[in-house]
Design an enzyme around this catalytic site. Sequence first.
Site, PDB file in Angstrom:
ATOM      1  N   ASN A 186      -3.763  -5.963  15.117  1.00  0.00           N
ATOM      2  CA  ASN A 186      -5.468  -5.551  15.646  1.00  0.00           C
ATOM      3  C   ASN A 186      -4.966  -4.064  14.760  1.00  0.00           C
ATOM      4  O   ASN A 186      -3.576  -3.859  14.873  1.00  0.00           O
ATOM      5  CB  ASN A 186      -4.903  -4.741  17.023  1.00  0.00           C
ATOM      6  CG  ASN A 186      -5.856  -4.062  17.530  1.00  0.00           C
ATOM      7  OD1 ASN A 186      -6.673  -2.999  16.533  1.00  0.00           O
ATOM      8  ND2 ASN A 186      -6.366  -3.107  18.567  1.00  0.00           N
ATOM      9  N   TRP A 187      -5.782  -3.828  13.959  1.00  0.00           N
ATOM     10  CA  TRP A 187      -5.600  -2.536  12.746  1.00  0.00           C
ATOM     11  C   TRP A 187      -6.045  -1.094  13.504  1.00  0.00           C
ATOM     12  O   TRP A 187      -5.935  -0.605  13.034  1.00  0.00           O
ATOM     13  CB  TRP A 187      -6.436  -3.019  11.701  1.00  0.00           C
ATOM     14  CG  TRP A 187      -6.715  -4.179  10.540  1.00  0.00           C
ATOM     15  CD1 TRP A 187      -5.048  -5.232  11.091  1.00  0.00           C
ATOM     16  CD2 TRP A 187      -6.651  -4.456   9.262  1.00  0.00           C
ATOM     17  NE1 TRP A 187      -5.237  -5.983   9.007  1.00  0.00           N
ATOM     18  CE2 TRP A 187      -5.774  -5.173   8.643  1.00  0.00           C
ATOM     19  CE3 TRP A 187      -7.525  -3.725   8.276  1.00  0.00           C
ATOM     20  CZ2 TRP A 187      -5.658  -5.200   7.533  1.00  0.00           C
ATOM     21  CZ3 TRP A 187      -8.227  -3.991   7.099  1.00  0.00           C
ATOM     22  CH2 TRP A 187      -7.251  -5.239   6.675  1.00  0.00           C
ATOM     23  N   LYS A 188      -6.550  -1.429  14.734  1.00  0.00           N
ATOM     24  CA  LYS A 188      -6.723  -0.379  15.575  1.00  0.00           C
ATOM     25  C   LYS A 188      -7.665   0.649  14.131  1.00  0.00           C
ATOM     26  O   LYS A 188      -8.606   0.169  13.618  1.00  0.00           O
ATOM     27  CB  LYS A 188      -5.631   0.274  15.986  1.00  0.00           C
ATOM     28  CG  LYS A 188      -4.515  -0.372  16.625  1.00  0.00           C
ATOM     29  CD  LYS A 188      -3.188   0.286  17.068  1.00  0.00           C
ATOM     30  CE  LYS A 188      -2.269  -0.776  17.843  1.00  0.00           C
ATOM     31  NZ  LYS A 188      -1.465  -0.319  18.500  1.00  0.00           N
ATOM     32  N   HIS A 198      -7.503  -2.893  25.695  1.00  0.00           N
ATOM     33  CA  HIS A 198      -7.088  -2.348  25.079  1.00  0.00           C
ATOM     34  C   HIS A 198      -5.830  -1.537  26.011  1.00  0.00           C
ATOM     35  O   HIS A 198      -6.927  -0.283  26.183  1.00  0.00           O
ATOM     36  CB  HIS A 198      -7.149  -2.352  24.081  1.00  0.00           C
ATOM     37  CG  HIS A 198      -5.839  -2.202  23.158  1.00  0.00           C
ATOM     38  ND1 HIS A 198      -4.990  -0.373  22.981  1.00  0.00           N
ATOM     39  CD2 HIS A 198      -4.845  -2.979  22.424  1.00  0.00           C
ATOM     40  CE1 HIS A 198      -4.019  -1.099  22.390  1.00  0.00           C
ATOM     41  NE2 HIS A 198      -3.631  -1.738  21.557  1.00  0.00           N
ATOM     42  N   GLU A 250      -4.615   1.274  24.934  1.00  0.00           N
ATOM     43  CA  GLU A 250      -5.160   2.505  24.825  1.00  0.00           C
ATOM     44  C   GLU A 250      -7.263   3.255  24.719  1.00  0.00           C
ATOM     45  O   GLU A 250      -7.163   4.401  24.805  1.00  0.00           O
ATOM     46  CB  GLU A 250      -5.384   2.316  22.947  1.00  0.00           C
ATOM     47  CG  GLU A 250      -4.217   2.173  22.189  1.00  0.00           C
ATOM     48  CD  GLU A 250      -3.284   2.204  21.036  1.00  0.00           C
ATOM     49  OE1 GLU A 250      -4.693   1.214  20.181  1.00  0.00           O
ATOM     50  OE2 GLU A 250      -2.578   1.918  20.600  1.00  0.00           O
ATOM     51  N   GLU A 263       0.730  -6.743  26.936  1.00  0.00           N
ATOM     52  CA  GLU A 263       0.822  -5.731  26.308  1.00  0.00           C
ATOM     53  C   GLU A 263       1.222  -4.350  27.106  1.00  0.00           C
ATOM     54  O   GLU A 263       0.782  -3.499  27.411  1.00  0.00           O
ATOM     55  CB  GLU A 263       0.304  -5.238  24.786  1.00  0.00           C
ATOM     56  CG  GLU A 263      -1.036  -6.322  23.929  1.00  0.00           C
ATOM     57  CD  GLU A 263      -1.392  -5.383  22.555  1.00  0.00           C
ATOM     58  OE1 GLU A 263      -0.810  -5.644  21.956  1.00  0.00           O
ATOM     59  OE2 GLU A 263      -1.895  -4.491  23.294  1.00  0.00           O
ATOM     60  N   GLY A 281       3.809   0.296  19.940  1.00  0.00           N
ATOM     61  CA  GLY A 281       4.000   1.303  18.562  1.00  0.00           C
ATOM     62  C   GLY A 281       5.131   2.299  19.441  1.00  0.00           C
ATOM     63  O   GLY A 281       5.740   3.427  18.003  1.00  0.00           O
ATOM     64  N   SER A 333       4.877  -4.070  20.043  1.00  0.00           N
ATOM     65  CA  SER A 333       5.995  -3.186  18.971  1.00  0.00           C
ATOM     66  C   SER A 333       6.580  -5.047  18.352  1.00  0.00           C
ATOM     67  O   SER A 333       7.856  -4.993  17.984  1.00  0.00           O
ATOM     68  CB  SER A 333       7.127  -3.060  19.261  1.00  0.00           C
ATOM     69  OG  SER A 333       7.178  -1.836  19.821  1.00  0.00           O
ATOM     70  N   GLY A 355      -0.272  -4.791  15.897  1.00  0.00           N
ATOM     71  CA  GLY A 355      -0.963  -3.693  16.131  1.00  0.00           C
ATOM     72  C   GLY A 355      -0.510  -3.349  14.246  1.00  0.00           C
ATOM     73  O   GLY A 355      -0.333  -4.081  13.084  1.00  0.00           O
ATOM     74  N   GLY A 356       0.827  -2.086  13.934  1.00  0.00           N
ATOM     75  CA  GLY A 356       1.262  -1.407  13.138  1.00  0.00           C
ATOM     76  C   GLY A 356       1.557  -2.791  11.948  1.00  0.00           C
ATOM     77  O   GLY A 356       1.433  -2.607  10.555  1.00  0.00           O
TER      78      GLY A 356
HETATM   79  P1  13P Z   1       2.278  -2.343  17.657  1.00  0.00           P
HETATM   80  O1  13P Z   1       2.692  -3.926  17.468  1.00  0.00           O
HETATM   81  O2  13P Z   1       2.400  -1.346  16.755  1.00  0.00           O
HETATM   82  O3  13P Z   1       3.256  -1.976  18.855  1.00  0.00           O
HETATM   83  O4  13P Z   1       0.716  -2.169  18.261  1.00  0.00           O
HETATM   84  C1  13P Z   1       0.842  -3.631  19.332  1.00  0.00           C
HETATM   85  C2  13P Z   1      -0.219  -3.091  20.126  1.00  0.00           C
HETATM   86  O5  13P Z   1      -1.345  -2.125  20.398  1.00  0.00           O
HETATM   87  C3  13P Z   1      -2.051  -4.790  19.381  1.00  0.00           C
HETATM   88  O6  13P Z   1      -3.362  -4.399  20.516  1.00  0.00           O
END
Ligand code: 13P
Length: 248
Positions: free
Chosen positions: A11-13, A95, A97, A165, A171, A210, A231-232
């Site tokens: 997920n590149w957000k 998600h 977020e 999640e 994050g 994470s 994510g990251g």
């Molecule tokens: P991180 O891997 O950056 O913690 O993000 C997880 C995430 O929200 C994937 O959708």
Amino acid sequence: MTARAPLIAGNWKMNGLRASLAEAAAIAKGAEQSAARVVICPPASLLHQMSEALAGTRVLVGGQDAHWEESGAFTGEVSAEMLADAGAKLVILGHSERRTARGETDEVVAAKVRAALRAGLEPIVCVGETLGERQAGQALAVVTGQVRGSLPAELAGRAFSVAYEPVWAIGTGLTPTTAEIEEMHRAIRASLVELFGAAGADTPILYGGSVKPSNAREILHAAEVGGALVGGASLKAVDFLAIVEAAA
Ligand code: 13P
């Protein structure tokens, strides 16, 4: 991990410009021999170009959200049909977020899941508790409630996955213990079987929050973990590929 191929989704957000397509190409090259299903979910602005750049590779492209309507006066929104038209095969929905910052309820997420199915997209439906909810001993109830509320009956017989999640692990570098992940994934599995019968036993349950090269192997081989939503660490080919490799 279950017998089916693990699903590793990045997920590149809100990250990625056209220059980042080179990173996606590097991911596709490195994942050529992988047994995992690998997906990159870039921002909508990159979807079409990325799907063209990755055509013929094993890596699929997905969206990060979709509106529940097919088209109309919804400024700034993107429909599931538009994602599919741009080359997406999957879509992340619900998600945290978006649940938190955009106030998306289970009902809204369920409507988006129906839209994804209408457009032929495979939904990845996210659930997860906040730190306060975990500390209050409500994590299992909150998450299984989200599973029941966000997964419409129309999913029966369709390909989809659930991503657990924990909000507090996204994050932050923090992760639940393996035992906590397994406890939650077992509870989600029980809800899936309750909702969808035998088919619910096969639905992949991804872990997200994470995930990085150093913890991926242990997490991906925990009971009832069918993949990861990253994510990251999905933004750099070298890190994401290490996670893809850890799934083997
Ligand atoms: P991180 O891997 O950056 O913690 O993000 C997880 C995430 O929200 C994937 O959708």
